[in-house]
Design a protein around this motif. Sequence first.
Motif, PDB file in Angstrom:
ATOM      1  N   GLU A 219      -0.906  15.036  -4.253  1.00  0.00           N
ATOM      2  CA  GLU A 219      -0.184  13.819  -3.508  1.00  0.00           C
ATOM      3  C   GLU A 219      -1.184  13.538  -2.469  1.00  0.00           C
ATOM      4  OE1 GLU A 219       3.038  15.216  -0.430  1.00  0.00           O
ATOM      5  OE2 GLU A 219       3.425  16.123  -2.367  1.00  0.00           O
ATOM      6  N   ASN A 220      -2.000  14.318  -1.763  1.00  0.00           N
ATOM      7  CA  ASN A 220      -2.839  13.774  -0.734  1.00  0.00           C
ATOM      8  C   ASN A 220      -4.197  13.325  -1.304  1.00  0.00           C
ATOM      9  OD1 ASN A 220      -0.904  14.071   1.466  1.00  0.00           O
ATOM     10  ND2 ASN A 220      -1.408  16.274   1.282  1.00  0.00           N
ATOM     11  N   PHE A 221      -4.810  13.920  -2.351  1.00  0.00           N
ATOM     12  CA  PHE A 221      -5.813  13.618  -3.023  1.00  0.00           C
ATOM     13  C   PHE A 221      -5.929  12.348  -3.799  1.00  0.00           C
ATOM     14  CE2 PHE A 221      -9.223  15.085  -6.186  1.00  0.00           C
ATOM     15  CZ  PHE A 221     -10.239  14.239  -5.746  1.00  0.00           C
ATOM     16  N   VAL A 222      -4.628  12.069  -4.448  1.00  0.00           N
ATOM     17  CA  VAL A 222      -4.835  10.747  -5.222  1.00  0.00           C
ATOM     18  C   VAL A 222      -4.713   9.609  -4.328  1.00  0.00           C
ATOM     19  CG1 VAL A 222      -2.221  10.901  -5.515  1.00  0.00           C
ATOM     20  CG2 VAL A 222      -3.798   9.726  -7.165  1.00  0.00           C
ATOM     21  N   GLU A 223      -4.040   9.836  -3.273  1.00  0.00           N
ATOM     22  CA  GLU A 223      -3.809   8.771  -2.148  1.00  0.00           C
ATOM     23  C   GLU A 223      -5.108   8.404  -1.693  1.00  0.00           C
ATOM     24  OE1 GLU A 223      -0.916   7.446   1.434  1.00  0.00           O
ATOM     25  OE2 GLU A 223      -1.049   9.641   0.664  1.00  0.00           O
ATOM     26  N   TYR A 224      -5.799   9.625  -1.437  1.00  0.00           N
ATOM     27  CA  TYR A 224      -7.333   9.488  -0.881  1.00  0.00           C
ATOM     28  C   TYR A 224      -8.175   8.710  -1.670  1.00  0.00           C
ATOM     29  CZ  TYR A 224     -11.275  11.490   1.672  1.00  0.00           C
ATOM     30  OH  TYR A 224     -12.539  11.763   2.523  1.00  0.00           O
ATOM     31  N   PHE A 225      -8.040   9.270  -3.258  1.00  0.00           N
ATOM     32  CA  PHE A 225      -8.836   8.673  -4.321  1.00  0.00           C
ATOM     33  C   PHE A 225      -8.679   7.057  -4.107  1.00  0.00           C
ATOM     34  CE2 PHE A 225      -9.052   7.306  -8.677  1.00  0.00           C
ATOM     35  CZ  PHE A 225     -10.125   7.973  -9.165  1.00  0.00           C
ATOM     36  N   GLU A 226      -7.362   6.777  -4.178  1.00  0.00           N
ATOM     37  CA  GLU A 226      -6.941   5.253  -4.150  1.00  0.00           C
ATOM     38  C   GLU A 226      -7.537   4.439  -3.182  1.00  0.00           C
ATOM     39  OE1 GLU A 226      -5.079   3.020  -6.416  1.00  0.00           O
ATOM     40  OE2 GLU A 226      -5.916   4.457  -7.668  1.00  0.00           O
ATOM     41  N   ARG A 227      -7.694   5.146  -1.776  1.00  0.00           N
ATOM     42  CA  ARG A 227      -8.077   4.423  -0.638  1.00  0.00           C
ATOM     43  C   ARG A 227      -9.693   3.719  -1.226  1.00  0.00           C
ATOM     44  NH1 ARG A 227      -6.113   5.127   4.358  1.00  0.00           N
ATOM     45  NH2 ARG A 227      -8.327   5.726   5.114  1.00  0.00           N
ATOM     46  N   SER A 228     -10.162   4.444  -1.910  1.00  0.00           N
ATOM     47  CA  SER A 228     -11.827   4.053  -2.142  1.00  0.00           C
ATOM     48  C   SER A 228     -11.585   2.557  -3.112  1.00  0.00           C
ATOM     49  CB  SER A 228     -12.329   5.005  -2.983  1.00  0.00           C
ATOM     50  OG  SER A 228     -13.117   5.995  -2.121  1.00  0.00           O
ATOM     51  N   ASN A 229     -10.434   2.654  -3.684  1.00  0.00           N
ATOM     52  CA  ASN A 229     -10.226   1.292  -4.497  1.00  0.00           C
ATOM     53  C   ASN A 229      -9.377   0.258  -3.823  1.00  0.00           C
ATOM     54  OD1 ASN A 229     -11.102   2.584  -6.834  1.00  0.00           O
ATOM     55  ND2 ASN A 229      -9.162   3.466  -7.221  1.00  0.00           N
ATOM     56  N   ASP A 230      -9.390   0.251  -2.320  1.00  0.00           N
ATOM     57  CA  ASP A 230      -8.853  -0.753  -1.359  1.00  0.00           C
ATOM     58  C   ASP A 230      -7.333  -0.648  -1.742  1.00  0.00           C
ATOM     59  OD1 ASP A 230     -11.020  -1.434  -0.035  1.00  0.00           O
ATOM     60  OD2 ASP A 230     -11.661  -2.608  -1.967  1.00  0.00           O
ATOM     61  N   ALA A 231      -6.793   0.305  -2.256  1.00  0.00           N
ATOM     62  CA  ALA A 231      -5.447   0.455  -2.416  1.00  0.00           C
ATOM     63  C   ALA A 231      -4.465   1.430  -1.697  1.00  0.00           C
ATOM     64  CB  ALA A 231      -5.113   0.655  -3.971  1.00  0.00           C
ATOM     65  N   VAL A 232      -3.383   0.838  -1.253  1.00  0.00           N
ATOM     66  CA  VAL A 232      -2.512   1.880  -0.596  1.00  0.00           C
ATOM     67  C   VAL A 232      -1.361   2.312  -1.602  1.00  0.00           C
ATOM     68  CG1 VAL A 232      -0.739   2.186   1.188  1.00  0.00           C
ATOM     69  CG2 VAL A 232      -2.714   0.785   1.625  1.00  0.00           C
ATOM     70  N   MET A 233      -1.512   3.437  -2.095  1.00  0.00           N
ATOM     71  CA  MET A 233      -0.773   4.107  -3.165  1.00  0.00           C
ATOM     72  C   MET A 233       0.589   3.908  -3.071  1.00  0.00           C
ATOM     73  SD  MET A 233      -0.901   7.848  -5.172  1.00  0.00           S
ATOM     74  CE  MET A 233       0.211   7.982  -6.453  1.00  0.00           C
ATOM     75  N   TYR A 234       1.078   4.403  -1.926  1.00  0.00           N
ATOM     76  CA  TYR A 234       2.677   4.589  -1.634  1.00  0.00           C
ATOM     77  C   TYR A 234       3.257   3.444  -0.817  1.00  0.00           C
ATOM     78  CZ  TYR A 234       2.032   9.291  -3.441  1.00  0.00           C
ATOM     79  OH  TYR A 234       1.448  10.262  -3.975  1.00  0.00           O
ATOM     80  N   LYS A 322     -15.304   7.951  -4.124  1.00  0.00           N
ATOM     81  CA  LYS A 322     -16.245   6.886  -4.647  1.00  0.00           C
ATOM     82  C   LYS A 322     -16.783   6.450  -3.407  1.00  0.00           C
ATOM     83  CE  LYS A 322     -13.314   4.998  -7.410  1.00  0.00           C
ATOM     84  NZ  LYS A 322     -12.637   4.139  -8.403  1.00  0.00           N
ATOM     85  N   ASP A 323     -16.145   5.941  -2.303  1.00  0.00           N
ATOM     86  CA  ASP A 323     -16.423   5.400  -1.258  1.00  0.00           C
ATOM     87  C   ASP A 323     -15.926   6.117   0.067  1.00  0.00           C
ATOM     88  OD1 ASP A 323     -16.769   3.793   1.109  1.00  0.00           O
ATOM     89  OD2 ASP A 323     -16.757   1.805   0.068  1.00  0.00           O
ATOM     90  N   PRO A 324     -16.770   7.132   0.580  1.00  0.00           N
ATOM     91  CA  PRO A 324     -16.337   8.028   1.525  1.00  0.00           C
ATOM     92  C   PRO A 324     -16.005   7.312   2.534  1.00  0.00           C
ATOM     93  CG  PRO A 324     -18.185   8.836   0.586  1.00  0.00           C
ATOM     94  CD  PRO A 324     -18.058   7.388   0.040  1.00  0.00           C
ATOM     95  N   LYS A 325     -16.411   6.333   3.285  1.00  0.00           N
ATOM     96  CA  LYS A 325     -15.826   5.638   4.430  1.00  0.00           C
ATOM     97  C   LYS A 325     -14.366   4.976   4.355  1.00  0.00           C
ATOM     98  CE  LYS A 325     -17.307   2.902   8.366  1.00  0.00           C
ATOM     99  NZ  LYS A 325     -18.501   2.475   8.931  1.00  0.00           N
TER     100      LYS A 325
END
Length: 458
Positions: A219-234, A322-325
């Motif tokens: 759950e935390n990794f997928v949210e982290y993954f989505e942040r690189s896509n400029d997306a707030v998952m939940y 994908k985008d660490p920052k």
Amino acid sequence: MKKALCMVTAAALAAMSLVGCGSSGTSAPAETKAAETKADAGKTEAAPAASNGAANMVFSWWGNQVRNEVTQNAIELYQSQNPGVSIDGQFSEWADYWDKLATAAAGNSLPDIIQMDYKYLDQYVANGLLLDLTPYVKDGTLNLNDCDQNIVNAGKVGDGLYAICHGINSPALLYNKTITDEAGVTIKDNMTLDEFVAASKTIHEKTGYKTNMSYGVGENFVEYFERSNDAVMYTNGKLGGKEQDYVEYFKLYENGIKDGWHLDPSVFAERTIGSIEQDPMVYGSSPETMSWCSFAYTNQLVATRAAAPEGANIQMTTWPAKDPKKSDYMKPGQFLSVSATAKDPAAAVKFINWWTNDVECNTTLKAERGIPLSSKVAEAVAPKLDASTAEIASFLNNVVAPNSSQINPPSGNGTSEVNDLLDKLEEQVCYGQMTAEEAGKQLFEQGNKIMAEKAAAK
């Protein structure tokens, strides 16, 4: 070290301040309608009742054996300083902890003092399960004078203060440098996902050790993954991002299993997922059943080193993205809250005040949960902390703070159900029962449906 501690506090302010505005109410994990009858229990501004000086309280927390030990030591210290006070410490692993709290809420028997997580704070407040601590700050029972207000605000929902932050952490990829050195692989900070996958393939080829990408607790990794896509998952009412984003996420697991560098899911069949002592990086009988890394948080470094086998050189870097920052963030660590049904609320608040402001207490706790909230306590404790804790402070200051973004708001209503779905789909992908395309489509469609239904029912 003193300077490092102060820098950590300053660096986290921007990440913390967003919580001060509060966010929409959500349902607690493993929701219980019984708890909703207490919706107004913790929201009063009335003058708090004084404690009679003698109390029997229950204090619950999640964690590992290191945390369990230092917390029990702190409880014993408090009892020795406060005759007549008895505190029953109750410790659980992460997954079991929230199930137990949900059961306790349904039976109106929540612990008096609750270790709370940022992810679930809004949900517990929305169900009326936590006490508003504002009156106790106003009357001086809870002294926050030496605590930065922006960090204090991390425990606010709306105008109420429901939790006191007790440490700053960040995601941390813990890895066994003994293994990576054997493979001739150098692990650098701020790795991209492509670099991480390449390293995983080389390490498996050279040593036989595999990779564990937060299997079962993604759950935390997928949210982290989505942040690189400029997306707030939940979010409240929908799942952030695009369907293809989730397909790409599941492809990491699908390709890892197919190419042989990711652990087979059968490894986890008889383990407590999320337990440091049973994590594949420190527990296993052969490289085929072990991982060279663990997706963890900075405050888990000490316990992981304690659990690691002799000869394992455990080091720390950032999670790959994908985008660490865009993906990385500073996280308010564990909070302490008082349940709305606490038998002696003033006594519980007095304990939290001691936890926040007492130097001897925080020396005993060894900053295992993170850097102390009180600046005076942090300065006093700094020279007494071990090398690993100093290393964590340096990592937060020099690696994470300059290359991270603001943390997401607390999760929206329906998060628990989406997380359960995520784990099931991930399992099916890893067992070859479903393709990444099918899993991504199902998570996006069903996740959006769950979030929309929960938002409508609020």
